[in-house]
Design an enzyme around this catalytic site. Structure first.
Site, PDB file in Angstrom:
ATOM      1  N   PHE A 111      46.978  32.271  40.096  1.00  0.00           N
ATOM      2  CA  PHE A 111      48.191  31.326  40.741  1.00  0.00           C
ATOM      3  C   PHE A 111      47.159  30.414  40.995  1.00  0.00           C
ATOM      4  O   PHE A 111      47.740  29.032  40.837  1.00  0.00           O
ATOM      5  CB  PHE A 111      48.107  32.229  42.374  1.00  0.00           C
ATOM      6  N   LYS A 112      45.727  30.183  40.190  1.00  0.00           N
ATOM      7  CA  LYS A 112      45.039  29.239  40.798  1.00  0.00           C
ATOM      8  C   LYS A 112      45.779  28.274  39.490  1.00  0.00           C
ATOM      9  O   LYS A 112      45.006  26.859  39.721  1.00  0.00           O
ATOM     10  CB  LYS A 112      43.895  29.358  40.939  1.00  0.00           C
TER      11      LYS A 112
END
Length: 465
Positions: A111-112
């Protein structure tokens, strides 16, 4: 729009300056002076927008003209052009009114990527405009490092130094960082844990005299406001996909540093009808203890099968505390001083507000593995250990079955093959095609002691002129 420090003793900054500053000089974190708020009618009008179009609607008020609209749209388009799925953040149903939001479709499978692809392109734009060179320094418990490197690897105006805890990230996570061979990318394996890495970064931001003249540090971890801003978008995107704002939605988030779920809290304040925000933690459960027992004390860090959450100091929680204490910088400064000694306690008013906003649940490794196995047995859907924590937390704390529960899948299961094997799967999950030679690539990293002068000396010798 101006940005102010959570500790109340730093000057307000513009968007451009706050992106390039990181920590405030008083040690606080920057937050917007005011939040944009969207009406239900306006949110409803966005239902047909693509992810990129929605991102512009959400982020433009925070940028407030610091980047012209046409250029901001280009930055957003470039940021998500390498995602493997056309939906950018697709939803998969795993149970009755239960959905998984796949946030691992980006180039580094975590998700980063949503925030760091955007931040990398944004930094490149701002630095080119200012004819400025900077040094990116970050700490990672696994995923931030690879996403930051991927976002900044082609930026001529950035030298990047990422610290990870030696032998305490997965092999895939390490190799995603250390196989990027570029003159401006440097990986440091620190003999310590994630909190030790983060302390090195904070100390370096506090005293930047070791840098060459004219250089400054820029933060890529979630203390950088631009990262939080970019993460707000997928809450709106998922909500719209499941019928918001006509009906409310709930979210469950595997949580270590509090940045991801803080973005969900902001989405709620900005107008998205969110019924429940669930914090899922592993055995490093400081956030769960804080909410359930008002026990925000540092315990010995436990190394788990969900290493990206092996964090005892949740930096972004300070941003939440700032709102819980009615934006009283003096109160936050006193709380943080208490926490330096090992613990702090919230007053009853703040604790009551927090409990109204969040539910929480803690899992150990055995429960995490059982959840991975159960999910595969019931719907043949394989998740990584962090996502499993979010799903089990959602099921344990869910208040209403008629409201869609959206569980954030924060990483691809192939990043954590050990956990998948321990959960009973006979074969390792496969890496996507673009990464199938990962274990054949050359690695480059330096193992350094837990010594600030050694880390800073290493950086001094490698910053390009």
């Amino acid at each position: 729009m101006k940005y102010i420090s959570t500790r109340g003793q730093a000057p307000a900054l513009s968007f451009e300056d706050v992106v390039l500053t990181g920590l405030a000089p008083d040690g606080g974190l920057y937050v917007p002076e005011t939040l944009p708020h969207f009406s239900q009618e306006e949110i409803a009008s966005w239902s047909a927008l693509s992810y990129e179009e929605l991102a512009f609607k959400i982020m433009a008020p925070f940028v407030d003209g610091a980047v012209p609209d046409a250029e901001l749209k280009t930055i957003i388009a470039e940021s998500y052009s390498k995602f493997r799925h056309q939906a950018i953040a697709p939803l998969v149903q795993t149970g009755h009114n239960e959905w998984v939001l796949e946030l691992f479709q980006g180039p580094t499978l975590a998700f980063k990527d949503f925030a760091l692809q955007f931040l990398g392109h944004l930094l490149d734009h701002l630095l080119e405009k200012r004819n400025q060179k900077v040094v990116v320094m970050g700490a990672t418990s696994g995923d931030t490092g690879s996403a930051a490197i991927e976002g900044c690897r082609n930026c001529d105006n950035i030298d990047t130094f990422i610290l990870h805890p030696h032998n305490r990230v997965s092999d895939v996570q390490r190799r995603q960082m250390t196989t990027v061979i570029a003159d401006n990318v440097h990986n440091i394996a620190l003999e310590g844990n994630f909190d030790d890495c983060q302390n090195m970064v904070k100390a370096s931001f506090g005293d930047q005299s070791f840098l060459p003249e004219g250089r400054q540090l820029v933060a890529v971890n979630s203390i950088n406001w631009a990262r939080i801003m970019a993460q707000i978008v997928y809450y709106f995107y998922a909500g719209l996909a499941l019928g918001s704002p006509a009906r409310p939605v709930s979210f469950s988030v595997p949580t270590g540093n509090f940045g991801d779920i803080f973005a969900g809290y902001l989405a709620k304040r900005m107008g998205l009808p969110i019924d429940q925000l669930v914090i899922g933690t592993n055995s490093n459960d400081i956030l769960h203890r804080c909410l359930s027992d008002n026990d925000h004390s540092k315990h010995q860090l436990v190394h788990t099968l969900s290493p990206s959450m092996d964090i005892m100091v949740s930096s972004n929680f300070e941003r939440m505390l700032f709102d819980l204490y009615d934006r009283d910088g003096d109160a936050i400064r006193n709380l943080m001083e208490d926490f330096k000694s090992g613990s702090m306690n919230l007053d009853e008013s703040a604790l009551s507000k927090a409990r109204e906003l969040f539910s929480s649940y803690k899992l150990d490794d055995d429960e995490t593995l059982a959840t991975i196995n159960e999910l595969f047995e019931t719907c043949e859907y394989l998740v990584d250990p962090h996502t499993a924590i979010g799903i089990r937390a959602a099921r344990a704390t869910r208040r209403r079955q008629d409201i869609p529960m959206i569980c954030l899948a924060t990483a691809h299961p192939a990043k954590f093959p050990e956990a998948v094997r321990k959960a009973g799967q006979e074969t390792d999950p496969q890496l996507p095609h673009h990464m199938n030679d990962l274990f054949e690539r050359e690695e480059r990293f330096e193992v350094l002691p837990q010594d600030l002068s050694a880390v800073q000396s290493f950086m001094q010798q490698r910053i390009r002129s």
